[in-house]
Design a protein around this motif. Structure first.
Motif, PDB file in Angstrom:
ATOM      1  N   ASP A  61     -36.430 -89.848 -13.075  1.00 15.73           N
ATOM      2  CA  ASP A  61     -36.922 -90.292 -11.673  1.00 15.73           C
ATOM      3  C   ASP A  61     -37.893 -89.684 -10.666  1.00 15.73           C
ATOM      4  O   ASP A  61     -39.042 -88.812 -10.550  1.00 15.73           O
ATOM      5  N   TYR A  62     -38.090 -91.479 -10.720  1.00 16.15           N
ATOM      6  CA  TYR A  62     -39.392 -91.174  -9.365  1.00 16.15           C
ATOM      7  C   TYR A  62     -39.732 -90.701  -8.235  1.00 16.15           C
ATOM      8  O   TYR A  62     -40.081 -90.371  -8.102  1.00 16.15           O
ATOM      9  N   LEU A  64     -38.763 -87.522  -7.965  1.00 20.08           N
ATOM     10  CA  LEU A  64     -39.642 -85.901  -8.029  1.00 20.08           C
ATOM     11  C   LEU A  64     -40.825 -85.881  -7.981  1.00 20.08           C
ATOM     12  O   LEU A  64     -41.067 -84.881  -8.599  1.00 20.08           O
ATOM     13  N   GLU A  65     -41.312 -87.361  -8.011  1.00 18.99           N
ATOM     14  CA  GLU A  65     -41.924 -87.295  -8.706  1.00 18.99           C
ATOM     15  C   GLU A  65     -43.617 -87.029  -7.877  1.00 18.99           C
ATOM     16  O   GLU A  65     -43.336 -86.672  -6.561  1.00 18.99           O
ATOM     17  N   GLU A  66     -44.757 -86.259  -8.151  1.00 19.11           N
ATOM     18  CA  GLU A  66     -45.502 -86.113  -6.939  1.00 19.11           C
ATOM     19  C   GLU A  66     -46.200 -87.571  -6.190  1.00 19.11           C
ATOM     20  O   GLU A  66     -47.130 -87.778  -7.527  1.00 19.11           O
ATOM     21  N   ARG A  67     -45.894 -86.870  -5.613  1.00 21.45           N
ATOM     22  CA  ARG A  67     -46.834 -88.807  -4.693  1.00 21.45           C
ATOM     23  C   ARG A  67     -47.805 -88.424  -3.293  1.00 21.45           C
ATOM     24  O   ARG A  67     -48.264 -87.058  -2.879  1.00 21.45           O
ATOM     25  N   VAL A 175     -31.540 -97.018  -1.010  1.00 20.12           N
ATOM     26  CA  VAL A 175     -32.279 -97.217  -2.190  1.00 20.12           C
ATOM     27  C   VAL A 175     -33.559 -97.827  -1.746  1.00 20.12           C
ATOM     28  O   VAL A 175     -34.144 -98.624  -1.040  1.00 20.12           O
ATOM     29  N   ILE A 176     -34.468 -97.118  -2.418  1.00 16.87           N
ATOM     30  CA  ILE A 176     -36.561 -97.590  -2.237  1.00 16.87           C
ATOM     31  C   ILE A 176     -36.526 -97.737  -3.126  1.00 16.87           C
ATOM     32  O   ILE A 176     -36.764 -97.037  -4.380  1.00 16.87           O
ATOM     33  N   SER A 177     -37.898 -98.898  -2.330  1.00 14.70           N
ATOM     34  CA  SER A 177     -38.941 -99.340  -3.309  1.00 14.70           C
ATOM     35  C   SER A 177     -40.056 -98.832  -3.551  1.00 14.70           C
ATOM     36  O   SER A 177     -40.819 -98.810  -2.110  1.00 14.70           O
ATOM     37  N   ASP A 178     -40.902 -97.995  -4.283  1.00 10.56           N
ATOM     38  CA  ASP A 178     -42.292 -97.782  -3.834  1.00 10.56           C
ATOM     39  C   ASP A 178     -43.384 -98.317  -4.090  1.00 10.56           C
ATOM     40  O   ASP A 178     -42.804-100.026  -4.723  1.00 10.56           O
ATOM     41  N   PRO A 179     -44.459 -98.198  -4.249  1.00  8.32           N
ATOM     42  CA  PRO A 179     -45.372 -99.038  -4.314  1.00  8.32           C
ATOM     43  C   PRO A 179     -45.509 -99.555  -5.482  1.00  8.32           C
ATOM     44  O   PRO A 179     -46.294-100.781  -5.579  1.00  8.32           O
ATOM     45  N   GLN A 180     -45.246 -99.172  -7.198  1.00 10.51           N
ATOM     46  CA  GLN A 180     -45.467 -98.847  -7.471  1.00 10.51           C
ATOM     47  C   GLN A 180     -44.009 -99.842  -8.247  1.00 10.51           C
ATOM     48  O   GLN A 180     -44.022-100.653  -9.760  1.00 10.51           O
ATOM     49  N   ASN A 181     -43.447 -99.751  -7.444  1.00 14.41           N
ATOM     50  CA  ASN A 181     -42.165-101.380  -7.099  1.00 14.41           C
ATOM     51  C   ASN A 181     -40.986-100.282  -8.728  1.00 14.41           C
ATOM     52  O   ASN A 181     -40.085-100.640  -9.207  1.00 14.41           O
ATOM     53  N   ARG A 182     -41.515 -99.163  -8.150  1.00 15.43           N
ATOM     54  CA  ARG A 182     -40.345 -98.486  -9.028  1.00 15.43           C
ATOM     55  C   ARG A 182     -38.991 -97.711  -8.149  1.00 15.43           C
ATOM     56  O   ARG A 182     -39.531 -97.936  -6.800  1.00 15.43           O
ATOM     57  N   ILE A 183     -38.126 -97.854  -8.766  1.00 11.69           N
ATOM     58  CA  ILE A 183     -36.497 -97.736  -7.997  1.00 11.69           C
ATOM     59  C   ILE A 183     -36.613 -96.256  -7.817  1.00 11.69           C
ATOM     60  O   ILE A 183     -35.992 -95.349  -8.771  1.00 11.69           O
ATOM     61  N   PHE A 184     -36.166 -95.607  -6.907  1.00 16.03           N
ATOM     62  CA  PHE A 184     -35.256 -94.623  -6.092  1.00 16.03           C
ATOM     63  C   PHE A 184     -34.223 -94.721  -5.216  1.00 16.03           C
ATOM     64  O   PHE A 184     -34.243 -94.999  -4.236  1.00 16.03           O
ATOM     65  N   VAL A 185     -33.481 -93.173  -5.403  1.00 13.61           N
ATOM     66  CA  VAL A 185     -32.216 -93.324  -4.368  1.00 13.61           C
ATOM     67  C   VAL A 185     -31.860 -92.180  -3.540  1.00 13.61           C
ATOM     68  O   VAL A 185     -32.558 -90.670  -4.111  1.00 13.61           O
ATOM     69  N   VAL A 186     -32.093 -92.413  -2.166  1.00 13.86           N
ATOM     70  CA  VAL A 186     -32.307 -90.943  -1.520  1.00 13.86           C
ATOM     71  C   VAL A 186     -31.123 -90.915  -0.370  1.00 13.86           C
ATOM     72  O   VAL A 186     -29.797 -92.163   0.007  1.00 13.86           O
ATOM     73  N   LYS A 187     -30.254 -89.624  -1.416  1.00 19.96           N
ATOM     74  CA  LYS A 187     -28.940 -89.673  -0.652  1.00 19.96           C
ATOM     75  C   LYS A 187     -29.104 -88.172   0.448  1.00 19.96           C
ATOM     76  O   LYS A 187     -29.518 -87.801   0.273  1.00 19.96           O
ATOM     77  N   ASN A 188     -28.489 -88.474   1.969  1.00 19.29           N
ATOM     78  CA  ASN A 188     -27.894 -86.581   2.947  1.00 19.29           C
ATOM     79  C   ASN A 188     -29.241 -86.397   3.223  1.00 19.29           C
ATOM     80  O   ASN A 188     -29.302 -85.101   3.213  1.00 19.29           O
ATOM     81  N   SER A 189     -30.104 -87.153   3.103  1.00 22.90           N
ATOM     82  CA  SER A 189     -31.953 -86.505   3.849  1.00 22.90           C
ATOM     83  C   SER A 189     -32.486 -87.901   3.615  1.00 22.90           C
ATOM     84  O   SER A 189     -32.292 -88.675   3.762  1.00 22.90           O
ATOM     85  N   ALA A 195     -47.683 -95.263   2.702  1.00 20.06           N
ATOM     86  CA  ALA A 195     -48.418 -96.148   1.701  1.00 20.06           C
ATOM     87  C   ALA A 195     -49.939 -96.534   1.388  1.00 20.06           C
ATOM     88  O   ALA A 195     -50.381 -97.300   2.661  1.00 20.06           O
ATOM     89  N   ILE A 196     -50.532 -95.848   0.659  1.00 21.94           N
ATOM     90  CA  ILE A 196     -52.332 -96.163   0.524  1.00 21.94           C
ATOM     91  C   ILE A 196     -52.196 -97.681   0.596  1.00 21.94           C
ATOM     92  O   ILE A 196     -53.247 -98.966   0.595  1.00 21.94           O
ATOM     93  N   ASP A 197     -51.702 -97.601  -1.119  1.00 20.20           N
ATOM     94  CA  ASP A 197     -51.504 -99.382  -1.490  1.00 20.20           C
ATOM     95  C   ASP A 197     -49.773 -99.965  -1.654  1.00 20.20           C
ATOM     96  O   ASP A 197     -48.938 -99.112  -2.569  1.00 20.20           O
ATOM     97  N   GLY A 198     -50.129-100.362  -1.920  1.00 21.10           N
ATOM     98  CA  GLY A 198     -48.322-100.919  -1.153  1.00 21.10           C
ATOM     99  C   GLY A 198     -47.232-101.462  -0.045  1.00 21.10           C
ATOM    100  O   GLY A 198     -48.614 -99.696   0.438  1.00 21.10           O
ATOM    101  N   THR A 199     -46.389-100.656  -0.418  1.00 21.80           N
ATOM    102  CA  THR A 199     -44.776-100.341   0.607  1.00 21.80           C
ATOM    103  C   THR A 199     -44.307 -99.733  -0.149  1.00 21.80           C
ATOM    104  O   THR A 199     -43.858 -99.377  -1.268  1.00 21.80           O
ATOM    105  N   TYR A 200     -43.754 -98.411   1.025  1.00 21.12           N
ATOM    106  CA  TYR A 200     -42.763 -98.468   0.297  1.00 21.12           C
ATOM    107  C   TYR A 200     -41.290 -99.501   1.310  1.00 21.12           C
ATOM    108  O   TYR A 200     -40.961 -98.761   2.500  1.00 21.12           O
ATOM    109  N   ASP A 201     -40.293 -99.585   0.386  1.00 25.18           N
ATOM    110  CA  ASP A 201     -39.782-101.096   0.570  1.00 25.18           C
ATOM    111  C   ASP A 201     -38.286-100.398   0.792  1.00 25.18           C
ATOM    112  O   ASP A 201     -37.733 -99.886  -0.341  1.00 25.18           O
ATOM    113  N   VAL A 202     -37.110-100.562   1.781  1.00 24.76           N
ATOM    114  CA  VAL A 202     -36.103 -99.961   1.514  1.00 24.76           C
ATOM    115  C   VAL A 202     -35.018-101.109   2.044  1.00 24.76           C
ATOM    116  O   VAL A 202     -34.989-102.215   2.400  1.00 24.76           O
ATOM    117  N   LEU A 203     -34.813-101.189   0.037  1.00 28.84           N
ATOM    118  CA  LEU A 203     -34.181-102.197  -0.125  1.00 28.84           C
ATOM    119  C   LEU A 203     -32.147-102.759   0.165  1.00 28.84           C
ATOM    120  O   LEU A 203     -31.813-103.632   0.317  1.00 28.84           O
TER     121      LEU A 203
END
Length: 570
Positions: A61-62, A64-67, A175-189, A195-203
């Motif tokens: 679950d990307y 919940l990782e420490e970023r 649905v979010i793509s992090d700077p490493q193109n890993r996908i995670f989903v944000v719900k209800n908050s 992003a220092i390197d890359g971008t957080y993209d809202v797909l």
């Protein structure tokens, strides 16, 4: 920094955990472990770690990782999250995120309450959080800065110069793509990230209760659920863009379910709202757990005397264990029942000849022979055994067969055509005989109707004559009564008149007797004479009725008569 969400928030925040499947009619396969990463609605209030159901679909679950520089939005809102991430940036020796400019009230760029001001400072983002006006001087304040407008604090997604702000409502999922193109989903908050390197993209921002693609059963046309595929554009070596599916959202109605697959392993997903981000897990199919019924034709089957016949059957079933069905390789319960039903009906029809099939249109359990046919006992036994076999076969596929019946049949081939002609002639004769009986019955009914009409008319005439006779008698009685009353009234009137006249004469006579004066008596006599003359006329001759006057009157009358007689003779 840890991305664990505040434990006081009992709603799903980022990739909310799923609970184990619990359904009294749904059974899991024994070879699947109890762990899961398919996400569904709901969050355990004491632990926001992932609750797994099946091991084969478990993925990292990307969310919940420490970023670095990734702060969830808590109850204190976006401004507080921006302040925390600004403090992290400054503590790491990088330029802060929040601008130190102080607003005024008389001129400059306006930032309204509830909005953020965006400034690009040397390619880096600067955020104005305080409402007010920000003037364009002194010039050194704007030498390397560019005003980029404002954004609402309640906007679902804000992306600006590497800064990403995402917050979604109860029914949304981002649905979010992090700077490493890993996908995670944000719900209800939501969260704030830089992003220092890359971008957080809202797909995509998905409405979980109104997904784009509706799935229907291809056989019964029942609605099984809806899905939405979220795709991401990626640049490949040739410079072109291609789309890839990175997340799958499912909305499964009550009493339905889905089957997921990874390799040869299957997994059951109950009703509810779910999403899948594991690339190794695919959707095998959606199924309904309610009752279904269908009429369908079979392939041609040969009777014992080799006459081909096509049947139309009625099936009613309920799927109880979808995993058993998909394990046998069937996509719908209909596919599983059709093959077995065809095989069993072939066995039944193969023991029947054409004549029996003509007499017996239905092979359902409610249509039994009367026992007069020598082969009926065998046919009934075969039918009972076939129904038992169908139930056993359906249970093997996780299906309960509730009803099976043959509702129609159609014979084919030359023999069937000839027999159909003979049967048609016999039916025509029966129809003609029935028509003759119907015509005779109609004529009898017509005569009976005419007789009933005549009887009613005679009764009506008798009643009318009785009424008229009664009317005549009543009128005669009334007339006689009227005449009697009129006669009595007239006699009474005459009596009263006579009495009145007699009384009047008596009164006058009494009055005249009281007159003693001779002159008065004479005058009264003269007045009586005048009245008599007025009554009879002035030419009337009054003859005395006594003395000499009588004789003179008689002689005068005889003379006048003789004169009149001579006159006639002449």
């Amino acid at each position: 920094m840890s991305t664990r969400i505040n434990e006081e928030d009992i709603d799903t925040v980022i990739g909310g955990p799923s609970y184990p499947v619990q359904h009294e009619d749904l059974k899991k396969s024994d070879h699947i472990d109890e762990s899961h990463d398919i996400h569904s609605t709901g969050t355990h209030p004491q632990n926001l770690e992932r609750v797994s159901l099946h091991e084969f679909s478990k993925t990292a679950d990307y969310a919940l990782e420490e970023r670095p520089f990734f702060v969830p939005i808590a109850k204190d809102g976006i401004i507080a999250a921006l302040k925390r991430i600004d403090r992290q940036l400054r503590d790491s020796g990088r330029p802060g995120l929040l601008s130190s400019k102080v607003p005024v009230s008389w001129t400059g760029r306006e930032v309204s309450p509830g909005f953020l001001g965006l400034i690009k400072h040397g390619g880096l983002p600067k955020i104005l959080t305080k409402p007010g006006r920000y003037p364009g001087f002194p010039l050194r304040n704007w030498w390397s800065r560019q005003w980029c407008g404002t954004k609402g604090l309640s906007d679902t997604a804000i992306q600006f110069q590497g800064l990403a702000v995402v917050q979604v409502s109860q029914n949304q999922a981002a649905v979010i793509s992090d700077p490493q193109n890993r996908i995670f989903v944000v719900k209800n908050s939501g969260f704030v990230a830089y992003a220092i390197d890359g971008t957080y993209d809202v797909l995509a921002v998905v409405d979980q209760t109104h997904l784009s693609t509706e799935i229907r059963d291809t056989v019964t046309d029942a609605i099984l659920g809806s899905i939405a595929e979220i795709k991401m554009r990626s640049h490949i070596a040739s410079g072109k863009e291609q789309e890839y599916v990175v997340a799958l959202f499912l909305n499964i109605p009550a009493n339905n379910c889905a089957i997921l697959q990874r390799g040869d392993d299957l997994e059951l997903l109950p009703a509810g709202q779910h999403y899948i981000t594991n690339p190794n897990v695919t959707l095998r199919g959606l199924f309904t757990l309610g009752e279904n019924q269908l009429e369908l034709p079979t392939k041609d089957i040969y009777t014992r005397d080799q006459v081909p016949v096509g049947l139309r059957i009625y099936l009613k079933w309920q799927l109880m264990e979808p995993l058993k069905l998909t394990t046998h390789g069937y996509n719908t319960p209909y596919d599983a029942l059709r093959d077995k039903t065809q095989s069993i009906l072939t066995q039944i029809v193969a023991h029947l000849d054409y004549g029996t099939m003509v007499k017996q249109r239905s092979l359902g359990p409610d249509n039994l022979e009367d026992g007069s046919d020598p082969s009926s006992a065998f046919i009934d036994a075969l039918r009972t055994r076939a129904m038992d076999e169908m139930h056993e076969a359906a249970l093997e596929y996780g299906i309960i067969l509730k009803d099976l019946a043959v509702i129609d049949r159609e014979f084919k081939g030359d023999i069937a055509s000839t027999m159909d002609k003979l049967t048609t002639r016999a039916l025509q004769a029966q129809v003609e005989a029935a028509n003759v009986d119907r015509e005779n019955s109609n004529k009898v009914k017509q005569e009976e109707g005419a007789l009933a009409v005549a009887r009613i008319k005679a009764q009506s005439r008798n009643a009318q004559a009785d009424s008229e006779a009664y009317s005549v008698i009543a009128a005669a009685k009334a007339q006689a009564e009227r005449t009697k009353i009129e006669a009595l009234a007239e006699a009474e009137a005459i009596r009263l008149t006579a009495e009145a006249d007699a009384q009047a004469v008596s009164i006058r006579a009494a009055a005249d007797a009281k007159v003693t004066d001779q002159f008065a008596r004479g005058m009264e006599m003269r007045r009586v004479e005048v009245t008599r003359v007025q009554a009879f006329g002035n030419k009337t001759v009054f003859v005395p009725t006594d003395g000499t006057g009588v004789q003179m009157g008689n002689a005068m009358a005889v003379g006048m008569a003789a004169g009149m007689a001579n006159g006639h003779e002449a």
